[in-house]
Design a protein around this motif. Structure first.
Motif, short mmCIF file in Angstrom:
data_model
loop_
_atom_site.label_atom_id
_atom_site.label_comp_id
_atom_site.label_asym_id
_atom_site.label_seq_id
_atom_site.Cartn_x
_atom_site.Cartn_y
_atom_site.Cartn_z
N GLU A 1 27.94 19.71 46.84
CA GLU A 1 27.62 20.51 45.65
C GLU A 1 28.83 21.10 44.93
OE1 GLU A 1 24.98 24.44 44.42
OE2 GLU A 1 25.39 24.04 46.53
N THR A 2 29.79 21.65 45.64
CA THR A 2 30.91 22.32 44.98
C THR A 2 32.16 21.45 44.91
OG1 THR A 2 31.64 23.42 47.02
CG2 THR A 2 30.04 24.61 45.64
N ALA A 3 32.00 20.15 45.18
CA ALA A 3 33.13 19.23 45.04
C ALA A 3 33.51 19.11 43.57
CB ALA A 3 32.77 17.86 45.60
N GLU A 4 34.82 18.95 43.34
CA GLU A 4 35.34 18.73 42.00
C GLU A 4 36.25 17.52 42.07
OE1 GLU A 4 36.78 22.34 40.00
OE2 GLU A 4 35.92 23.44 41.70
N ILE A 5 36.04 16.57 41.16
CA ILE A 5 36.79 15.31 41.17
C ILE A 5 37.43 15.13 39.80
CG2 ILE A 5 36.63 12.81 41.43
CD1 ILE A 5 34.23 13.31 43.30
N GLY A 6 38.75 14.91 39.79
CA GLY A 6 39.50 14.75 38.56
C GLY A 6 39.33 13.38 37.92
N GLU A 7 40.19 13.10 36.96
CA GLU A 7 40.13 11.84 36.22
C GLU A 7 40.69 10.68 37.04
OE1 GLU A 7 41.96 11.86 32.38
OE2 GLU A 7 40.82 13.61 31.71
N ASN A 8 40.12 9.50 36.80
CA ASN A 8 40.62 8.24 37.36
C ASN A 8 40.74 8.26 38.88
OD1 ASN A 8 40.88 7.23 34.69
ND2 ASN A 8 42.80 8.36 34.51
N VAL A 9 39.67 8.68 39.52
CA VAL A 9 39.64 8.73 40.99
C VAL A 9 38.87 7.52 41.50
CG1 VAL A 9 38.76 10.00 42.99
CG2 VAL A 9 39.87 11.23 41.11
N LEU A 10 39.41 6.89 42.54
CA LEU A 10 38.80 5.74 43.19
C LEU A 10 38.42 6.12 44.61
CD1 LEU A 10 38.14 2.70 43.55
CD2 LEU A 10 40.58 2.34 43.99
N ILE A 11 37.15 5.91 44.96
CA ILE A 11 36.64 6.21 46.29
C ILE A 11 36.01 4.95 46.86
CG2 ILE A 11 34.86 7.49 47.56
CD1 ILE A 11 35.35 9.86 45.83
N TYR A 12 36.28 4.68 48.13
CA TYR A 12 35.67 3.54 48.80
C TYR A 12 34.48 3.98 49.65
CZ TYR A 12 39.52 0.65 47.26
OH TYR A 12 40.41 -0.03 46.48
N HIS A 13 33.81 3.04 50.27
CA HIS A 13 32.58 3.32 51.01
C HIS A 13 32.79 4.29 52.18
CE1 HIS A 13 34.42 -0.08 53.12
NE2 HIS A 13 33.79 0.35 54.20
N GLU A 14 31.69 4.96 52.51
CA GLU A 14 31.61 5.90 53.63
C GLU A 14 32.55 7.10 53.53
OE1 GLU A 14 31.71 3.82 57.36
OE2 GLU A 14 30.01 2.57 56.80
N VAL A 15 32.94 7.47 52.33
CA VAL A 15 33.76 8.67 52.14
C VAL A 15 32.83 9.88 52.06
CG1 VAL A 15 35.19 9.91 50.44
CG2 VAL A 15 35.71 7.53 51.03
N THR A 16 33.24 10.97 52.70
CA THR A 16 32.50 12.23 52.64
C THR A 16 33.40 13.31 52.07
OG1 THR A 16 31.15 11.67 54.57
CG2 THR A 16 31.30 13.99 53.99
N LEU A 17 32.90 13.99 51.04
CA LEU A 17 33.53 15.21 50.54
C LEU A 17 32.58 16.33 50.92
CD1 LEU A 17 34.68 14.02 46.97
CD2 LEU A 17 35.92 13.89 49.14
N GLY A 18 32.76 16.84 52.12
CA GLY A 18 31.78 17.75 52.72
C GLY A 18 32.26 19.17 52.87
N GLY A 19 31.32 20.01 53.26
CA GLY A 19 31.60 21.43 53.46
C GLY A 19 31.73 21.77 54.93
N LEU A 20 32.26 22.96 55.18
CA LEU A 20 32.44 23.46 56.55
C LEU A 20 31.65 24.73 56.81
CD1 LEU A 20 36.27 23.05 57.16
CD2 LEU A 20 34.42 21.75 58.21
N SER A 21 30.93 25.21 55.82
CA SER A 21 30.28 26.51 55.98
C SER A 21 28.92 26.50 55.31
CB SER A 21 31.20 27.56 55.37
OG SER A 21 30.57 28.43 54.53
N LEU A 22 28.08 27.42 55.73
CA LEU A 22 26.77 27.58 55.10
C LEU A 22 26.80 28.68 54.05
CD1 LEU A 22 24.50 27.29 58.26
CD2 LEU A 22 25.06 25.52 56.59
N ASN A 23 27.96 29.30 53.85
CA ASN A 23 28.10 30.36 52.85
C ASN A 23 27.99 29.78 51.44
OD1 ASN A 23 28.61 32.16 54.93
ND2 ASN A 23 30.81 31.78 54.86
N THR A 24 27.62 30.63 50.50
CA THR A 24 27.63 30.21 49.10
C THR A 24 29.07 30.25 48.62
OG1 THR A 24 27.21 32.46 48.38
CG2 THR A 24 25.29 31.02 48.66
N GLY A 25 29.32 29.68 47.47
CA GLY A 25 30.67 29.65 46.92
C GLY A 25 31.32 28.30 47.17
N LYS A 26 32.60 28.23 46.85
CA LYS A 26 33.35 26.99 46.96
C LYS A 26 33.48 26.58 48.42
CE LYS A 26 36.20 23.77 45.35
NZ LYS A 26 35.65 22.48 45.06
N ARG A 27 32.94 25.41 48.78
CA ARG A 27 33.00 24.96 50.17
C ARG A 27 33.26 23.46 50.33
NH1 ARG A 27 27.99 25.93 48.52
NH2 ARG A 27 26.35 24.46 49.06
#
Length: 178
Positions: A91-117
């Motif tokens: 949810e709080t991931a931010e991705i800039g311009e011209n980004v390339l991602i391959y399969h099985e990539v995770t941009l995940g969180g470490l906390s259950l808190n609200t806010g940037k995670r």
């Protein structure tokens, strides 16, 4: 109109499309493009605080493409997911311009808190297959994350990070000696 930049990114980042007389037709088969199209629609609705529908679109997209992007994630133009099965973007991931991602990539969180995670990814970044990035870390512009890397700390601009736990092995074109 970010989606047109995403189509250009597919041509720029996938050698299989270059030079093929059928590339215009082949591109309609790319699940990464479908996922980003659905996300852009869901994100637009999310920004206007429309309930339920953005999450429904996100789940339909996940079912059809195997790529899960939370409607709250902010994704700039020129984004391309190659062989996208299993990609998860929080949810709080931010991705800039011209980004390339391959399969099985995770941009995940470490906390259950609200806010940037979730991670913030700079411009012109490549994230290799199976890489996992956890927490509110930052990957600097023009960096590369190796396949299978597990990143839990910031990665400076113009660097290469590999391994588990991930560490920077190249910075500004120079190998880092340990």
């Amino acid at each position: 109109m970010k989606f047109f930049y995403d189509i250009k990114a597919a041509y720029r980042n996938d050698p299989a499309l270059r030079g093929s007389p059928f590339s215009v037709l082949e591109i309609i088969l790319y699940q990464g493009l479908y996922a980003i199209f659905f996300h852009r629609l869901a994100h637009w609705l999310w920004q206007y605080k429309i309930p339920f529908i953005p999450r429904l679109i996100s789940q339909i997209s996940r079912f059809l493409t195997g790529i899960e992007i939370h409607p709250g994630a902010k994704i700039d133009r020129g984004f391309f997911i190659d062989h996208g099965m299993g990609v998860v973007i929080g949810e709080t991931a931010e991705i800039g311009e011209n980004v390339l991602i391959y399969h099985e990539v995770t941009l995940g969180g470490l906390s259950l808190n609200t806010g940037k995670r979730h991670p913030t990814i700079g411009n012109n970044v490549i994230i290799g297959a199976g890489a996992k990035l956890f927490g509110p870390l930052t990957v600097g512009d023009n960096s590369q994350i190796g396949g299978g890397a597990v990143i839990v700390k910031d990665v400076p601009p113009n660097s290469v990070a590999v391994g588990n736990p991930g560490k920077v092995v190249k910075l500004d074109g120079e190998k880092i000696m340990e």
